[in-house]
Design a protein around this motif. Structure first.
Motif, PDB file in Angstrom:
ATOM      1  N   GLU B 128       0.848  -1.193   0.000  1.00  0.00           N
ATOM      2  CA  GLU B 128       0.000   0.000   0.000  1.00  0.00           C
ATOM      3  C   GLU B 128       0.881   1.241   0.000  1.00  0.00           C
ATOM      4  OE1 GLU B 128      -3.838   1.373   2.710  1.00  0.00           O
ATOM      5  OE2 GLU B 128      -2.298   0.083   3.588  1.00  0.00           O
ATOM      6  N   CYS B 129       0.534   2.212  -0.818  1.00  0.00           N
ATOM      7  CA  CYS B 129       1.285   3.477  -0.836  1.00  0.00           C
ATOM      8  C   CYS B 129       0.740   4.380   0.268  1.00  0.00           C
ATOM      9  CB  CYS B 129       1.146   4.146  -2.202  1.00  0.00           C
ATOM     10  SG  CYS B 129       1.899   5.777  -2.262  1.00  0.00           S
ATOM     11  N   THR B 130       1.592   4.745   1.216  1.00  0.00           N
ATOM     12  CA  THR B 130       1.129   5.566   2.345  1.00  0.00           C
ATOM     13  C   THR B 130       1.545   7.026   2.213  1.00  0.00           C
ATOM     14  OG1 THR B 130       3.117   4.986   3.569  1.00  0.00           O
ATOM     15  CG2 THR B 130       1.162   3.632   3.968  1.00  0.00           C
ATOM     16  N   GLY B 131       2.346   7.312   1.214  1.00  0.00           N
ATOM     17  CA  GLY B 131       2.795   8.691   1.029  1.00  0.00           C
ATOM     18  C   GLY B 131       3.887   8.733  -0.013  1.00  0.00           C
ATOM     19  N   ALA B 132       4.374   9.929  -0.313  1.00  0.00           N
ATOM     20  CA  ALA B 132       5.429  10.047  -1.314  1.00  0.00           C
ATOM     21  C   ALA B 132       6.180  11.357  -1.137  1.00  0.00           C
ATOM     22  CB  ALA B 132       4.841   9.973  -2.724  1.00  0.00           C
ATOM     23  N   GLY B 137      11.182  11.525  -5.898  1.00  0.00           N
ATOM     24  CA  GLY B 137      10.894  10.207  -6.456  1.00  0.00           C
ATOM     25  C   GLY B 137      10.897   9.083  -5.436  1.00  0.00           C
ATOM     26  N   ILE B 138      10.479   9.402  -4.195  1.00  0.00           N
ATOM     27  CA  ILE B 138      10.428   8.364  -3.154  1.00  0.00           C
ATOM     28  C   ILE B 138       8.964   8.035  -2.854  1.00  0.00           C
ATOM     29  CG2 ILE B 138      11.068   7.749  -0.784  1.00  0.00           C
ATOM     30  CD1 ILE B 138      13.201  10.036  -0.984  1.00  0.00           C
ATOM     31  N   VAL B 139       8.656   6.752  -2.826  1.00  0.00           N
ATOM     32  CA  VAL B 139       7.310   6.359  -2.389  1.00  0.00           C
ATOM     33  C   VAL B 139       7.438   5.607  -1.065  1.00  0.00           C
ATOM     34  CG1 VAL B 139       6.274   6.262  -4.686  1.00  0.00           C
ATOM     35  CG2 VAL B 139       7.348   4.212  -3.747  1.00  0.00           C
ATOM     36  N   TYR B 140       6.465   5.835  -0.199  1.00  0.00           N
ATOM     37  CA  TYR B 140       6.432   5.167   1.100  1.00  0.00           C
ATOM     38  C   TYR B 140       5.371   4.077   1.044  1.00  0.00           C
ATOM     39  CZ  TYR B 140       9.137   9.258   2.183  1.00  0.00           C
ATOM     40  OH  TYR B 140      10.096  10.234   2.154  1.00  0.00           O
ATOM     41  N   LEU B 141       5.748   2.893   1.503  1.00  0.00           N
ATOM     42  CA  LEU B 141       4.888   1.729   1.341  1.00  0.00           C
ATOM     43  C   LEU B 141       4.671   1.022   2.667  1.00  0.00           C
ATOM     44  CD1 LEU B 141       6.961   0.541  -1.700  1.00  0.00           C
ATOM     45  CD2 LEU B 141       4.590   1.342  -1.884  1.00  0.00           C
ATOM     46  N   LYS B 142       3.553   0.286   2.729  1.00  0.00           N
ATOM     47  CA  LYS B 142       3.310  -0.548   3.901  1.00  0.00           C
ATOM     48  C   LYS B 142       2.735  -1.857   3.410  1.00  0.00           C
ATOM     49  CE  LYS B 142       0.333  -0.592   7.855  1.00  0.00           C
ATOM     50  NZ  LYS B 142      -0.699   0.191   8.541  1.00  0.00           N
ATOM     51  N   ASN B 143       3.341  -2.959   3.828  1.00  0.00           N
ATOM     52  CA  ASN B 143       2.832  -4.256   3.410  1.00  0.00           C
ATOM     53  C   ASN B 143       1.566  -4.586   4.192  1.00  0.00           C
ATOM     54  OD1 ASN B 143       2.575  -7.328   3.438  1.00  0.00           O
ATOM     55  ND2 ASN B 143       4.088  -6.948   1.811  1.00  0.00           N
ATOM     56  N   LYS B 148       4.891  -4.319   7.445  1.00  0.00           N
ATOM     57  CA  LYS B 148       6.225  -3.740   7.321  1.00  0.00           C
ATOM     58  C   LYS B 148       6.205  -2.486   6.443  1.00  0.00           C
ATOM     59  CE  LYS B 148      10.965  -5.008   6.171  1.00  0.00           C
ATOM     60  NZ  LYS B 148      11.230  -4.474   4.833  1.00  0.00           N
ATOM     61  N   ALA B 149       6.808  -1.413   6.985  1.00  0.00           N
ATOM     62  CA  ALA B 149       6.916  -0.168   6.219  1.00  0.00           C
ATOM     63  C   ALA B 149       8.227  -0.163   5.449  1.00  0.00           C
ATOM     64  CB  ALA B 149       6.863   1.026   7.158  1.00  0.00           C
ATOM     65  N   SER B 150       8.210   0.438   4.261  1.00  0.00           N
ATOM     66  CA  SER B 150       9.452   0.546   3.492  1.00  0.00           C
ATOM     67  C   SER B 150       9.362   1.772   2.605  1.00  0.00           C
ATOM     68  CB  SER B 150       9.665  -0.713   2.627  1.00  0.00           C
ATOM     69  OG  SER B 150       8.629  -0.808   1.660  1.00  0.00           O
ATOM     70  N   GLU B 151      10.482   2.139   2.010  1.00  0.00           N
ATOM     71  CA  GLU B 151      10.431   3.219   1.032  1.00  0.00           C
ATOM     72  C   GLU B 151      11.225   2.813  -0.189  1.00  0.00           C
ATOM     73  OE1 GLU B 151      12.222   6.248   3.844  1.00  0.00           O
ATOM     74  OE2 GLU B 151      13.455   6.630   2.050  1.00  0.00           O
ATOM     75  N   HIS B 152      10.890   3.445  -1.295  1.00  0.00           N
ATOM     76  CA  HIS B 152      11.518   3.059  -2.544  1.00  0.00           C
ATOM     77  C   HIS B 152      11.778   4.312  -3.369  1.00  0.00           C
ATOM     78  CE1 HIS B 152      12.519   0.228  -5.747  1.00  0.00           C
ATOM     79  NE2 HIS B 152      11.959   1.123  -6.553  1.00  0.00           N
ATOM     80  N   LYS B 153      13.042   4.505  -3.737  1.00  0.00           N
ATOM     81  CA  LYS B 153      13.427   5.705  -4.484  1.00  0.00           C
ATOM     82  C   LYS B 153      13.759   5.304  -5.916  1.00  0.00           C
ATOM     83  CE  LYS B 153      16.525   9.726  -3.812  1.00  0.00           C
ATOM     84  NZ  LYS B 153      16.583  10.185  -5.190  1.00  0.00           N
ATOM     85  N   SER B 154      13.338   6.133  -6.864  1.00  0.00           N
ATOM     86  CA  SER B 154      13.720   5.846  -8.248  1.00  0.00           C
ATOM     87  C   SER B 154      13.794   7.149  -9.036  1.00  0.00           C
ATOM     88  CB  SER B 154      12.722   4.875  -8.884  1.00  0.00           C
ATOM     89  OG  SER B 154      11.446   5.473  -8.938  1.00  0.00           O
ATOM     90  N   ASP B 155      14.127   7.041 -10.305  1.00  0.00           N
ATOM     91  CA  ASP B 155      14.312   8.250 -11.117  1.00  0.00           C
ATOM     92  C   ASP B 155      12.995   8.928 -11.469  1.00  0.00           C
ATOM     93  OD1 ASP B 155      17.238   7.975 -11.507  1.00  0.00           O
ATOM     94  OD2 ASP B 155      16.630   6.099 -12.454  1.00  0.00           O
ATOM     95  N   VAL B 156      11.938   8.114 -11.509  1.00  0.00           N
ATOM     96  CA  VAL B 156      10.650   8.667 -11.928  1.00  0.00           C
ATOM     97  C   VAL B 156       9.530   7.767 -11.386  1.00  0.00           C
ATOM     98  CG1 VAL B 156      10.771   7.485 -14.175  1.00  0.00           C
ATOM     99  CG2 VAL B 156       9.423   9.585 -13.972  1.00  0.00           C
ATOM    100  N   VAL B 157       8.413   8.400 -11.012  1.00  0.00           N
ATOM    101  CA  VAL B 157       7.314   7.675 -10.357  1.00  0.00           C
ATOM    102  C   VAL B 157       5.998   7.946 -11.090  1.00  0.00           C
ATOM    103  CG1 VAL B 157       5.967   7.432  -8.216  1.00  0.00           C
ATOM    104  CG2 VAL B 157       8.437   7.867  -8.095  1.00  0.00           C
TER     105      VAL B 157
END
Lengths: 451, 451
Positions: B128-132, B137-143, B148-157
């Motif tokens: 689930e996307c909980t924020g950005a 280009g970082i998205v915040y996720l929660k399984n 479990k919370a995590s974040e994911h950075k990339s060049d483009v979202v």
């Protein structure tokens, strides 16, 4: 004792707490911010609001109008400043009708004091609303200083937490079939504090609202008690000759004021230094529906945030309190019935106060400098004097009566056409003798009454 | 290798993952739901969509059109069923032009397979996307299963997570000056599965879209491969003679179908038992702007969710992919430039596809049963045949061309007036001989070309 919860101790929340405690409720108010009464508000951080009839009516209903009048300055008309520094004055109404300049901070502090002094209202600060169970009257909170989460259940819940209401965002906006829109206008605003003279006297006439109308943008000034004026520049962010994004250096700010507001610049030659004292802020219209769900209702800006150009945001919110209160008495505290009536009665007025606010921006920034508009106002003032039961100017309906906003808007538009037609048909000008003007008005109403 | 993130593995997200992997990106897709390919979709849980030109164009661009055509059924026209069971047929276009019935589940599974098979797209489910952080280009996720919370950075979202986009809600909607509106229409819908005959054959003609137009409401049916039809009843929730809130018992459901859809009731006398198989759902138009911020863009329903009445939701989303792709090539992957062009080009089309969808509801539920409309369609079809370069029916512009939606909408409205005027001026009826009609059309275009 019945329990009520209010989210937000702003103007509407604090006043509504007074209403509810007087009606026998134990009221818990939760406010996200710290207690503004314990914070020293730095000079010029005040925003000024204009209290008019609807606001006073609600305050007087609670018998606190006189206390607030002590911190309010009457403005009996508007004074327009043209490019050459010439001034034009227009009274807002008849006799001593006025709108009143109040500092948002001052009145908010006073209303919180009054609410707490009833003994049955408790305001908890630093409590953020993170969600709600709308049907069961439960609000979920998080303390912004300790991080502690809590929940609070009561018989009825009111969200008075403003344009970006957390309760609305975290709960109402997630409801199926909840209509919602936030629409930003092209313009932003920046506040500027025009200080008093060295001897504490006012640099401009005190009891009037000052406007520098410039077509696509405007500067306004409202008086404070200390001799200063709170001034606000409203202007497009971008895409116009004069816009905030073009004012990128002190030199540009100075040139801008020298060119378009020369008499203001003379009073405040250090404008460029004060330019960054206040942030550049945006302006939005927020509409939504329904305003109630289960045991929860939205009031004030949380339900119908508007742009500030008619000075009716606070007044409309206070009128929400008046109306909710009278429905509470009518339905003997049966909140399901109260809420149903409240949202059906008030939604058209929320929409109308927003439409009126948008219309009045054009009046203030542009029309007040237009000879046709000034003539129109002269004719309608005379019509209102001669036929007070038949003609009620729109500005007066909005500011000096409790005629519903949507009625004022529609009637006002109709009347505008009537006056414009009369001017056109009879070639009325500023030079038309007053007895001739009176004759034309008598003729018009004579025919109208016959038909 | 450049990294891209996609939020949502629905139709648009999966197709866009194909585009990006082919353009050399390593793509991570995060999907809130479980993998629908591993879940048995219960019979009748499928929603049917209509693929038309814009959708096929995007799929063919990626050379996957033929694979999808295998799971699509062409519908060459609409068949209207009146109260007496009489049928009227109208072709959608000329020759073999058709819109294609596809099951949302089937095409979504297929597109996910295709995306993964490229080797450079990875889909993570239950995320689930909980924020950005939109700028970085970082998205915040929660399984949703492990918490479990995590974040994911990339060049483009890219947010392709639908009408109630979590990325938009948790990040974009909090931006200053972000315009947003969600407006529910008065009507909801309920799906009904009309099963195949015992021998697997279709109960209705297969290659057509069936409509039971009833003025304020309608029933439609789209064919499935197994001989069944996915039918949808669109009707007001409340406040009308026929509305969902009145159908509170099996008896009332039976009476309703017997009375207003008798030939459907004959085919499905157990309608009342199947009534609760699907939930009653609501329908909204969602508009917002801007569609991009920093390194993040909204695509498909996340940017411009519409009501389904023109069958263009998926097609418009797929066209977003086509357009974004061509801009990516034009600007050589300079996403700042791509995003600026994308939102300026596509926003008027997002608005127009919504307006077109609302208009077409009235066409489908009401106008297709109106003799004047049928005559109008007959005349415009002949005009398009005789002057193909000059007359292009609105339905065809939308469904069988890539003319921008906003052009189709405006041109369509103009044309409507032209045809109605010609009918009125020349008293054209269904009985007007075809040579006379042709003559009038030639005369009209003769004069037009002269001027």
């Amino acid at each position: 004792m019945k329990q009520a919860t209010i989210i937000g101790s702003g103007l509407v929340g604090s006043l509504w707490a007074v209403y509810l405690t007087k009606a026998g409720y134990k009221v818990n108010v939760f406010e996200r911010r710290t207690d503004m009464r314990k914070t020293i508000i730095s000079a010029g951080k005040s925003i000024n609001l204009a209290m008019s009839f609807r606001g006073w009516k609600a305050l007087d209903e609670m018998e606190i109008g006189d206390e607030i009048r002590k911190i309010a300055i009457p403005m009996y008309g508007r004074t327009m400043h043209d490019l050459s520094g010439n001034k034009t004055y227009q009274p807002y109404g008849i006799n001593d009708q006025a709108i009143w300049s109040v500092s948002r901070g001052d009145i908010n502090c006073k209303l919180m004091d009054i609410a707490e002094r009833t003994g049955n209202a408790n305001i908890s600060f630093n409590e953020e609303c993170t969600g709600a169970d709308l049907k069961n009257g439960i609000v979920y909170l998080k303390n912004t200083q300790t991080g502690k989460a809590s929940e609070h259940k009561s018989d009825v819940v009111f969200a008075t937490d403003g344009a970006f209401s957390a309760l609305r965002y975290n709960a109402m906006q997630k409801l199926d079939r909840f209509d919602y829109s936030q629409k930003y206008i092209e313009d932003g605003y920046r506040e500027i504090l025009l200080p008093a003279n060295a001897d504490g006297s006012y640099k401009l006439e005190k009891n009037t609202l000052h406007i520098w109308p410039r077509g696509r943008f405007m500067l306004i000034a409202l008086p404070n008690f200390d001799g200063s004026f709170t001034c606000t520049l409203f202007m497009p962010f971008d895409g116009h000759e004069h816009c905030f994004n073009n004012l990128t250096s002190k030199e540009k700010v100075n040139n801008f004021f020298k060119t378009v507001f020369p008499n203001f610049f003379e009073m405040m030659p250090n404008i460029a230094d004060a330019w960054e004292d206040h942030p550049l802020s945006s302006l939005a219209i927020i509409r939504c529906f329904p305003w109630t769900h289960g045991k929860t209702a939205l009031m004030g800006d949380a339900a119908h945030a508007t742009v500030p150009f008619f000075g009716q945001g606070m007044n409309a919110g206070f009128e929400d309190c008046s109306v909710m209160h009278s429905l509470m008495k009518k339905h003997n505290h049966d909140w399901e019935k109260v809420f149903k009536d409240y949202e059906i009665m008030r939604k058209p007025n929320g929409d109308a106060v927003q439409d009126l606010s948008l219309l009045n921006y054009i009046v203030m920034r542009d029309k007040v400098a237009d000879p046709t508009f000034l003539l129109q106002q002269k004719v309608e003032r005379r019509m209102a004097e001669l036929y007070p039961g038949n003609y009620f100017p729109m500005y007066s309906m909005v500011s000096f009566s409790e005629i519903e906003y949507h009625v004022a808007l529609n009637k006002g538009k109709e009347q505008d056409e009537v006056v414009l037609n009369m001017i056109k048909k009879n070639n009325i000008t500023q030079e038309t003798p007053s007895n001739k003007l009176d004759e034309l008005i008598h003729q018009f109403y004579g025919e109208k009454i016959k038909n």
